[in-house]
Design an enzyme around this catalytic site. Sequence first.
Site, mmCIF file in Angstrom:
data_model
loop_
_atom_site.group_PDB
_atom_site.id
_atom_site.type_symbol
_atom_site.label_atom_id
_atom_site.label_comp_id
_atom_site.label_asym_id
_atom_site.label_seq_id
_atom_site.Cartn_x
_atom_site.Cartn_y
_atom_site.Cartn_z
ATOM 1 N N ASN A 1 0.854 -1.182 0.000
ATOM 2 C CA ASN A 1 0.000 0.000 0.000
ATOM 3 C C ASN A 1 0.895 1.239 0.000
ATOM 4 O O ASN A 1 2.125 1.135 -0.040
ATOM 5 C CB ASN A 1 -0.977 -0.013 1.175
ATOM 6 C CG ASN A 1 -0.277 -0.060 2.528
ATOM 7 O OD1 ASN A 1 0.833 0.446 2.706
ATOM 8 N ND2 ASN A 1 -0.923 -0.684 3.511
ATOM 9 N N GLU B 1 3.466 1.360 2.944
ATOM 10 C CA GLU B 1 4.505 0.337 2.781
ATOM 11 C C GLU B 1 5.446 0.681 1.628
ATOM 12 O O GLU B 1 6.663 0.519 1.735
ATOM 13 C CB GLU B 1 3.847 -1.021 2.554
ATOM 14 C CG GLU B 1 3.090 -1.537 3.783
ATOM 15 C CD GLU B 1 2.071 -2.614 3.446
ATOM 16 O OE1 GLU B 1 1.593 -3.276 4.390
ATOM 17 O OE2 GLU B 1 1.728 -2.780 2.256
ATOM 18 N N ASP C 1 -5.495 -8.478 1.121
ATOM 19 C CA ASP C 1 -5.578 -9.930 0.924
ATOM 20 C C ASP C 1 -6.338 -10.250 -0.363
ATOM 21 O O ASP C 1 -5.959 -11.136 -1.127
ATOM 22 C CB ASP C 1 -6.296 -10.588 2.111
ATOM 23 C CG ASP C 1 -5.610 -10.336 3.440
ATOM 24 O OD1 ASP C 1 -4.390 -10.118 3.450
ATOM 25 O OD2 ASP C 1 -6.302 -10.371 4.471
#
Length: 331
Positions: free
Chosen positions: A204, A207, A277
């Site tokens: 993301n 990150e 996920d």
Amino acid sequence: MTLSNVEKIFGNFKDKKILVIGDIILDRYIFGKVMRISPEAPVPVVEVYEEQYRLGGAANVANNIIALGGKVYLCGIIGKGSAGRIVRDLLTERGIQQDFIFDDIRRTTVKTRIIGGNQQIVRFDIEDRKRLEGKAKETFISMIKNGLNNFDAVIVSDYKKGVVSEELFRILVNHKKKNGSFVAVDPKVGHFRLYKQVSLITPNIVEASHGAEVEIKDEKTLIKAGFNLLKKLACDSVLITRGEEGMSLFEKQNSDVNVTHLPTVAKKVFDVTGAGDTVIATITLAYVAGASLVDAAKIANVAAGIVVGKIGTAAATKEEIMEVLKAHPYA
């Protein structure tokens, strides 16, 4: 990307086997209504009407693949207590293969979220983040070495709870080099040094900023971060998920880098829990089922838009994705 092509890709899902390696988490949801403030302290009083357990972490990645009609094996560890038994029951209920899961003395990670109406009020975690050592590590590594040849792709779901290690990535990257396998990673801040030479990482914004050492604040810095990650990690592709701004795919093509920006398709955002996920599960399954990486990212973008419109850890189905694509087809 035509609808007929998407239908063909979806039809191939049932024949694809994915190995998901990572930190298995049990998500616990306590739903209630907030009607008043406690007289004991300035906190809301939640009148509970429902409690649910859902698969989280690497287990939610596996759950997303199952929801899409793919075949999945989950590889990780769980504790021997009641939380571990609940995880196994949920995996059995969903039809997720457990051959690569073993019980350990450590506690199963449990994230408890208290929801008042449609709003998360508080979350508290029970976890053990120690690195795998000794017999547990030997068993874990041995299972992976012996099973890699049986899968079309590997997804590493890193929640930094002790399962992911440098040795694990040595094995996966060596297998990739020898067999051309597809290795996708959902990364965690602090572990980027481990992800060198993989096929795909899906950070993301936060990150990606940490991993690339670039503060992403506009399109110029976004592109710089994507290029930096490709260079630093020597990986094949990077998909940066950008929340309400959509996604950006950076893909090596010979000596060039192709950049594709995908606008968000989410209509309403209730809960972003587990959206990452869904993204890595969908893009990996779609890619090994015959989609180009760009088209796989488009399908994953739609899937993410669907799950953020649901409360709690969730998954998207092929039918839901197709419904969105029929209404708003990609070119």
